[in-house]
Each structure stands twice: as C-alpha cells, then as structure tokens.
Design a protein around this motif. Structure first.
Motif, PDB file in Angstrom:
ATOM      1  N   THR A 116       0.834  -1.206   0.000  1.00 24.23           N
ATOM      2  CA  THR A 116       0.000   0.000   0.000  1.00 24.23           C
ATOM      3  C   THR A 116       0.864   1.249   0.000  1.00 24.23           C
ATOM      4  O   THR A 116       0.556   2.233  -0.693  1.00 24.23           O
ATOM      5  N   THR A 192      -6.726   2.858  -3.058  1.00 29.24           N
ATOM      6  CA  THR A 192      -8.037   2.278  -2.738  1.00 29.24           C
ATOM      7  C   THR A 192      -8.438   1.246  -3.777  1.00 29.24           C
ATOM      8  O   THR A 192      -8.975   0.185  -3.440  1.00 29.24           O
ATOM      9  N   PHE A 193      -8.165   1.548  -5.032  1.00 28.74           N
ATOM     10  CA  PHE A 193      -8.479   0.589  -6.095  1.00 28.74           C
ATOM     11  C   PHE A 193      -7.728  -0.723  -5.897  1.00 28.74           C
ATOM     12  O   PHE A 193      -8.321  -1.806  -5.944  1.00 28.74           O
ATOM     13  N   GLU A 195      -6.397  -2.016  -3.239  1.00 29.86           N
ATOM     14  CA  GLU A 195      -6.837  -2.739  -2.047  1.00 29.86           C
ATOM     15  C   GLU A 195      -8.242  -3.298  -2.237  1.00 29.86           C
ATOM     16  O   GLU A 195      -8.540  -4.429  -1.808  1.00 29.86           O
ATOM     17  N   THR A 196      -9.115  -2.535  -2.885  1.00 24.80           N
ATOM     18  CA  THR A 196     -10.492  -2.989  -3.108  1.00 24.80           C
ATOM     19  C   THR A 196     -10.522  -4.203  -4.024  1.00 24.80           C
ATOM     20  O   THR A 196     -11.248  -5.174  -3.772  1.00 24.80           O
ATOM     21  N   MET A 199      -9.405  -7.198  -2.168  1.00 28.97           N
ATOM     22  CA  MET A 199     -10.452  -7.608  -1.243  1.00 28.97           C
ATOM     23  C   MET A 199     -11.571  -8.349  -1.970  1.00 28.97           C
ATOM     24  O   MET A 199     -12.108  -9.344  -1.474  1.00 28.97           O
ATOM     25  N   ILE A 200     -11.915  -7.885  -3.171  1.00 28.39           N
ATOM     26  CA  ILE A 200     -12.977  -8.539  -3.955  1.00 28.39           C
ATOM     27  C   ILE A 200     -12.562  -9.968  -4.297  1.00 28.39           C
ATOM     28  O   ILE A 200     -13.344 -10.914  -4.159  1.00 28.39           O
ATOM     29  N   THR A 203     -12.730 -12.116  -1.283  1.00 25.23           N
ATOM     30  CA  THR A 203     -14.131 -12.414  -0.970  1.00 25.23           C
ATOM     31  C   THR A 203     -14.685 -13.492  -1.897  1.00 25.23           C
ATOM     32  O   THR A 203     -15.453 -14.369  -1.466  1.00 25.23           O
ATOM     33  N   GLY A 223     -14.188  -1.987  -8.439  1.00 29.17           N
ATOM     34  CA  GLY A 223     -13.141  -1.412  -7.603  1.00 29.17           C
ATOM     35  C   GLY A 223     -12.914   0.050  -7.917  1.00 29.17           C
ATOM     36  O   GLY A 223     -12.694   0.866  -7.010  1.00 29.17           O
ATOM     37  N   ILE A 226     -15.829   2.290  -6.427  1.00 31.00           N
ATOM     38  CA  ILE A 226     -15.661   2.478  -4.981  1.00 31.00           C
ATOM     39  C   ILE A 226     -14.524   3.459  -4.699  1.00 31.00           C
ATOM     40  O   ILE A 226     -14.648   4.361  -3.859  1.00 31.00           O
ATOM     41  N   ALA A 227     -13.430   3.316  -5.435  1.00 32.44           N
ATOM     42  CA  ALA A 227     -12.302   4.234  -5.259  1.00 32.44           C
ATOM     43  C   ALA A 227     -12.701   5.659  -5.602  1.00 32.44           C
ATOM     44  O   ALA A 227     -12.273   6.616  -4.945  1.00 32.44           O
TER      45      ALA A 227
END
Length: 308
Positions: A116, A192-193, A195-196, A199-200, A203, A223, A226-227
C-alpha cells in the motif's frame, strides 16, 4: 493470463516492466482518461459554475435545461476541447508513470515495503508529473466554464488570450492548488483501487488468474467506482479552491493571499459546494476509467491491474 495467451496478440507479446510495457500503459491512460473526462463535461460544467456561484442554478437539471435552451447541445458540452486534450496528457502520465514508479519503488528500490505504501508513493510521483501537463489546459477549461460571458469560446482562443495577457506562466498559477487536489485524489484512487480489487478477489475465494478477462475487467469497474467515491470526498475542498482561484484571483495576488481571501468569503461550508454531484461524477468516471484501462491491457495481452 491464459485467456489472452491463447489468442494472437495484436502487437505481439509485451514483456512486463519494459519500456514498451510502460509506453503501452501510457497509451491506455490516454484512452481511459481523455474520452471519459470529455463525456462528463456537462456535469463538470455545472459543478464548476455552482462552485463559483452557488446561486447560479437551483439544481443540475435546471442548469442543463437553461443552458440547452440558450445554447443547445454545444453549450451543454462547453469546454470539452481543453478537457479532452488536458486529461489525455494527464492520463498518459498518471497511468504510465504509475506503472513505472510501482515497479521502481516496489521491485527495485524497496522490495520489502508494504504494498500500500508503494501504491501511495507511486501514484503521488506519477500525479506530480502528470499535473504539469494538465495544468494549462485545466486553467483554460475553468476560465471558459466559470465566466459569463465566456472567457473564450475555443481552446485555441483561450490559449492565445491567456498567453498574450499573462505569458505561459499565467496558465500555471493554479499548479500548486492543482497538486493539492490531484495528488491526494490519485493516491486515494490508486491505493483504494488496488486494495479494493484484492479484497474482492479474497471475498470471491478464488485467485485472480482463475477468472477470464471479462470477469476481471468487471472487478476493475467495481473497484474503480468504490475508489472514485473516496476520491471525491478527499479532493473536493481543493477542487472548489482551484475553481475559485482560476475564476477570481486578482492581478498580482499571491496564491496564499488569494486562498486566504477566498476562504474568508466562502468559509468551510463553501468548500463542499457541489460534493454530491462530484461523488456521482467521480464514481462513474473512475469506474469506467479502470474498466477501459484494464480492457485495453487485456487487449494487448497484459494482466489487469491489482489483485496480486
């Protein structure tokens, strides 16, 4: 990625982290940023005008109806030319340099550093350079969109008028506020992208490589959207100030003096004028940018961004 390696690639195999790879990413940034920013010119036009004068329109719909009634579709897309040129240049720098700095910082200089932090550093470095290319076109766009009657009717007219009156340096007087807006925005956007997206995939419970190209670009869009929401919130106060500075900076006034004077007039609440519009605009914009960028990479036979 198996799905692209089985077909004939349009320009042959491009090895990751080579000059050809970085040039390809820069081209992908142009394709992703220039057309998408231009497509949302109607939103940007109304946002900028309402930031400068909150009373000018009662709502976005009333603004578009009013502009269309007076000027037609051309008026609704007013400022599209500096938007297209400026954000095409910015997109090339943003994405091309991001991929380069991500490789330089993460693989060469600091291989053991948290990813990050690498994404934050790479995106900040990339945006710093990209904004130097964007700044003069952003200045002309804002002046065209926020002045009534318009400062200029075309990019060429605006450029000639600004350079004749202030010199090229006059088009860079908003560079510091632009950095203040865009660097946090891009750091948020990319970190953010990344990490998102990771995470997706966590999941979903399957590695990224087990999904085909279409599915991966769908994850990129989600992603990115959300970012974009986080980007809008983080960068909005600086965005308002950039619009105000380009529209209302007095001759000979320093940047800090202008910022202080403008803040004194609008106060803290004024820094959040137009936030809802910007959240919608940037969520959609960022989602489609990542979708287009990663689709372009898939087209070239390159892996999509994030999820590693």
């Amino acid at each position: 990625m198996a799905v692209v390696s089985e077909r004939k690639l349009p320009f042959g195999k491009i090895e990751p982290n080579t000059s050809r790879y970085f040039y390809s990413c820069a081209l992908g940034g142009i394709v992703a940023c220039g057309p998408t920013h231009t497509a949302i010119t109607p939103l940007d036009l109304v946002k900028c005008r309402r930031q400068v004068d909150p009373s000018i329109y009662s709502s976005n719909m009333s603004a578009w109806r009013s502009i269309f009634a007076k000027e037609g579709i051309r008026g609704v897309f007013f400022g599209w030319a500096p938007t297209f040129v400026g954000y095409s240049f910015q997109g090339a720098g943003k994405y091309g340099f991001y991929e380069y700095f991500k490789y330089l910082y993460g693989d060469q200089m600091f291989p053991s550093t948290n990813r990050t932090l690498v994404h934050l550093g790479a995106s900040a470095s990339a945006e710093f350079l990209a904004d130097i290319a964007l700044c003069p076109f952003e200045a002309i766009k804002v002046r065209m969109q926020t002045s009534l009657p318009p400062y200029a009717h075309t990019l060429r007219e605006g450029w000639s008028k600004a350079v004749a009156k202030e010199g090229l340096g006059g088009l860079y007087k908003g560079l510091y506020p632009l950095w203040a807006r865009q660097i946090p925005y891009t750091m948020t956007k990319f970190a953010t992208f990344e990490e998102t997206v990771s995470m997706i995939y966590r999941t979903l419970g399957r590695p990224k490589e087990s999904f085909n190209g279409l599915q991966q670009t769908g994850v990129s869009f989600l992603g990115g959207y959300i970012a974009g929401i986080f980007c809008a919130i983080v960068s909005h106060p600086a965005d308002v100030m950039v619009s105000k500075l380009n529209a209302d900076r007095q001759a000979g006034e320093s940047a800090m003096k202008a910022v202080s004077r403008i803040y004194g007039n609008i106060g803290f609440p004024g820094l959040w004028n137009g936030l809802t519009t910007r959240i919608i605009m940037l969520g959609t914009l960022t989602g489609f940018q990542w979708l287009i960028y990663d689709s372009f990479k898939v087209f070239l036979g390159l892996p999509t961004t994030g999820g590693h």
